[in-house]
Design a protein around this motif. Structure first.
Motif, PDB file in Angstrom:
ATOM      1  N   LEU A  23       0.818  -1.208   0.000  1.00 33.41           N
ATOM      2  CA  LEU A  23       0.000   0.000   0.000  1.00 33.41           C
ATOM      3  C   LEU A  23       0.856   1.264   0.000  1.00 33.41           C
ATOM      4  N   LYS A  24       1.993   1.226   0.680  1.00 34.79           N
ATOM      5  CA  LYS A  24       2.834   2.421   0.782  1.00 34.79           C
ATOM      6  C   LYS A  24       3.428   2.833  -0.566  1.00 34.79           C
ATOM      7  N   GLU A  25       3.318   1.952  -1.578  1.00 35.21           N
ATOM      8  CA  GLU A  25       3.821   2.283  -2.912  1.00 35.21           C
ATOM      9  C   GLU A  25       2.831   3.133  -3.709  1.00 35.21           C
ATOM     10  N   LEU A  26       1.583   3.225  -3.255  1.00 35.21           N
ATOM     11  CA  LEU A  26       0.557   3.956  -3.995  1.00 35.21           C
ATOM     12  C   LEU A  26       0.858   5.447  -4.026  1.00 35.21           C
ATOM     13  N   ASP A  27       0.563   6.065  -5.177  1.00 39.47           N
ATOM     14  CA  ASP A  27       0.755   7.512  -5.325  1.00 39.47           C
ATOM     15  C   ASP A  27      -0.536   8.286  -5.121  1.00 39.47           C
ATOM     16  N   CYS A  28      -1.680   7.657  -5.400  1.00 41.34           N
ATOM     17  CA  CYS A  28      -2.974   8.320  -5.208  1.00 41.34           C
ATOM     18  C   CYS A  28      -4.081   7.283  -5.227  1.00 41.34           C
ATOM     19  N   VAL A  29      -5.245   7.718  -4.793  1.00 44.00           N
ATOM     20  CA  VAL A  29      -6.456   6.897  -4.853  1.00 44.00           C
ATOM     21  C   VAL A  29      -7.460   7.629  -5.736  1.00 44.00           C
ATOM     22  N   ALA A  30      -7.881   6.997  -6.822  1.00 47.60           N
ATOM     23  CA  ALA A  30      -8.920   7.563  -7.685  1.00 47.60           C
ATOM     24  C   ALA A  30     -10.247   6.952  -7.261  1.00 47.60           C
ATOM     25  N   VAL A  31     -11.221   7.774  -6.968  1.00 48.66           N
ATOM     26  CA  VAL A  31     -12.494   7.255  -6.467  1.00 48.66           C
ATOM     27  C   VAL A  31     -13.657   7.900  -7.192  1.00 48.66           C
ATOM     28  N   SER A  32     -14.650   7.097  -7.478  1.00 44.97           N
ATOM     29  CA  SER A  32     -15.867   7.608  -8.095  1.00 44.97           C
ATOM     30  C   SER A  32     -16.562   8.538  -7.112  1.00 44.97           C
ATOM     31  N   ALA A  33     -16.694   9.808  -7.500  1.00 41.81           N
ATOM     32  CA  ALA A  33     -17.184  10.835  -6.578  1.00 41.81           C
ATOM     33  C   ALA A  33     -18.693  11.041  -6.657  1.00 41.81           C
ATOM     34  N   GLY A  34     -19.362  10.360  -7.606  1.00 44.53           N
ATOM     35  CA  GLY A  34     -20.786  10.552  -7.775  1.00 44.53           C
ATOM     36  C   GLY A  34     -21.084  11.194  -9.114  1.00 44.53           C
ATOM     37  N   PRO A  35     -22.347  11.263  -9.449  1.00 46.38           N
ATOM     38  CA  PRO A  35     -23.512  10.899  -8.646  1.00 46.38           C
ATOM     39  C   PRO A  35     -23.700   9.388  -8.571  1.00 46.38           C
ATOM     40  N   GLY A  36     -24.726   8.992  -7.815  1.00 50.59           N
ATOM     41  CA  GLY A  36     -25.023   7.580  -7.685  1.00 50.59           C
ATOM     42  C   GLY A  36     -25.726   7.286  -6.380  1.00 50.59           C
ATOM     43  N   SER A  37     -25.638   6.031  -5.959  1.00 47.48           N
ATOM     44  CA  SER A  37     -26.247   5.593  -4.709  1.00 47.48           C
ATOM     45  C   SER A  37     -25.642   6.350  -3.534  1.00 47.48           C
ATOM     46  N   PHE A  38     -26.489   6.935  -2.695  1.00 41.33           N
ATOM     47  CA  PHE A  38     -25.998   7.699  -1.553  1.00 41.33           C
ATOM     48  C   PHE A  38     -25.172   6.805  -0.638  1.00 41.33           C
ATOM     49  N   THR A  39     -25.690   5.621  -0.324  1.00 35.72           N
ATOM     50  CA  THR A  39     -24.971   4.710   0.560  1.00 35.72           C
ATOM     51  C   THR A  39     -23.684   4.234  -0.085  1.00 35.72           C
ATOM     52  N   GLY A  40     -23.754   3.860  -1.356  1.00 36.61           N
ATOM     53  CA  GLY A  40     -22.570   3.390  -2.061  1.00 36.61           C
ATOM     54  C   GLY A  40     -21.481   4.439  -2.126  1.00 36.61           C
ATOM     55  N   LEU A  41     -21.860   5.678  -2.412  1.00 34.84           N
ATOM     56  CA  LEU A  41     -20.876   6.758  -2.492  1.00 34.84           C
ATOM     57  C   LEU A  41     -20.200   6.996  -1.140  1.00 34.84           C
ATOM     58  N   ARG A  42     -20.962   6.897  -0.087  1.00 37.89           N
ATOM     59  CA  ARG A  42     -20.387   7.112   1.243  1.00 37.89           C
ATOM     60  C   ARG A  42     -19.414   5.994   1.609  1.00 37.89           C
ATOM     61  N   ILE A  43     -19.751   4.780   1.214  1.00 38.25           N
ATOM     62  CA  ILE A  43     -18.850   3.657   1.491  1.00 38.25           C
ATOM     63  C   ILE A  43     -17.548   3.838   0.720  1.00 38.25           C
ATOM     64  N   TYR A  71     -23.574  14.462  -4.795  1.00 39.04           N
ATOM     65  CA  TYR A  71     -24.842  13.723  -4.828  1.00 39.04           C
ATOM     66  C   TYR A  71     -25.822  14.222  -5.883  1.00 39.04           C
ATOM     67  N   LEU A  72     -25.751  15.461  -6.268  1.00 39.77           N
ATOM     68  CA  LEU A  72     -26.633  16.123  -7.251  1.00 39.77           C
ATOM     69  C   LEU A  72     -28.027  16.423  -6.720  1.00 39.77           C
ATOM     70  N   ARG A  73     -28.508  15.631  -5.784  1.00 40.13           N
ATOM     71  CA  ARG A  73     -29.808  15.962  -5.198  1.00 40.13           C
ATOM     72  C   ARG A  73     -29.829  15.500  -3.747  1.00 40.13           C
ATOM     73  N   LYS A  74     -30.809  15.974  -2.996  1.00 41.20           N
ATOM     74  CA  LYS A  74     -30.901  15.641  -1.585  1.00 41.20           C
ATOM     75  C   LYS A  74     -31.322  14.180  -1.390  1.00 41.20           C
ATOM     76  N   SER A  75     -30.938  13.630  -0.255  1.00 42.75           N
ATOM     77  CA  SER A  75     -31.336  12.267   0.069  1.00 42.75           C
ATOM     78  C   SER A  75     -32.825  12.206   0.362  1.00 42.75           C
ATOM     79  N   GLN A  76     -33.376  10.996   0.411  1.00 41.35           N
ATOM     80  CA  GLN A  76     -34.804  10.813   0.701  1.00 41.35           C
ATOM     81  C   GLN A  76     -35.152  11.410   2.058  1.00 41.35           C
ATOM     82  N   ALA A  77     -34.278  11.189   3.042  1.00 39.28           N
ATOM     83  CA  ALA A  77     -34.534  11.712   4.390  1.00 39.28           C
ATOM     84  C   ALA A  77     -34.568  13.240   4.385  1.00 39.28           C
TER      85      ALA A  77
END
Length: 226
Positions: free
Chosen positions: A54-74, A218-224
């Motif tokens: 892991l210490k060899e990694l230079d960066c982490v590319a992550v899907s920032a959204g939009p999409g599932s609120f729970t999935g994005l948070r995970i 997120y592009l829009r508010k959560s259901q709650a």
């Protein structure tokens, strides 16, 4: 440069490891388990199989959204935890641009759609390219009929992909006045390799943030909240 990519924005949990432009490993899980159950074990297994620390990694590319609120948070919490621990940056990648990067044909209009429920989709419109896909329509949420209207206005053959395709394919066919195609199952859903490729290009442009500053889109508010 070594990049770890993560995408948990939709139905698929995906991760990939790229080293100096070469895809070293890619994991994709599409089942009924939650991303919290699958994502971290996938990453750990992939890193071990690739015999890269892991210490060899230079960066982490992550899907920032939009999409599932729970999935994005995970995905966000996983990426932030790894990046914070290693002291490396996070490269936010639009989940829609990541999907568009699945299309290998160049110069074609690509419209990724993700089911946003209640007859709506998260969507973007791109022209595929060797580098970053060209943005023709900024990410937004709308009724699928509205998306097809925008495609009709562009007036070119368009490839649709994403988890919205199985839900809205018939509606798209009925409303499109241009030729429409639908990506094969292998390219329809999120791929870690595509997020890593886009992440590498963005990293070179300096489009990265610290772990502390990263937040999903997120592009829009959560259901709650609604």
């Amino acid at each position: 440069m070594k990049i770890l990519s993560i995408d948990s924005s939709g139905l698929v949990a995906a991760a990939a490891l790229v080293s100096d432009g070469m895809l070293v490993g890619e994991y994709t899980i599409h089942n009924k388990k939650t991303h919290s159950q699958t994502l971290l074990p996938m990453i750990v297994d992939m890193i071990q199989m690739a015999e890269i620390e892991l210490k060899e990694l230079d960066c982490v590319a992550v899907s920032a959204g939009p999409g599932s609120f729970t999935g994005l948070r995970i995905g966000a919490s996983t990426a932030k935890g790894i990046a914070w621990t290693l002291g490396i940056p996070i490269v936010p990648v639009s989940s829609l641009m990541g999907l568009a990067a699945n299309v290998s044909e160049r110069g074609v209009v690509v419209c990724p759609i993700m089911d946003a429920r209640r007859g709506q989709v998260y969507y973007g419109i791109y022209r595929s390219a060797q580098g970053l896909p060209e943005v023709l329509g900024e990410p937004a949420v709308a009724a699928v009929e509205t998306v097809v209207e925008k495609i009709n206005e562009i007036g070119e053959r368009t490839i649709f992909l994403g988890d919205g395709v199985p839900v809205f394919e018939q509606v798209i066919r009925e409303n499109a006045s241009v030729e429409v195609c639908f990506a094969d199952a292998a390219d329809r859903y999120q791929r870690g390799a595509s997020v890593a490729r886009i992440g590498g290009l963005l990293f070179e442009k300096g489009a990265y943030v610290t772990a502390a500053d990263f937040a999903p889109v997120y592009l829009r508010k959560s259901q709650a909240e609604r």
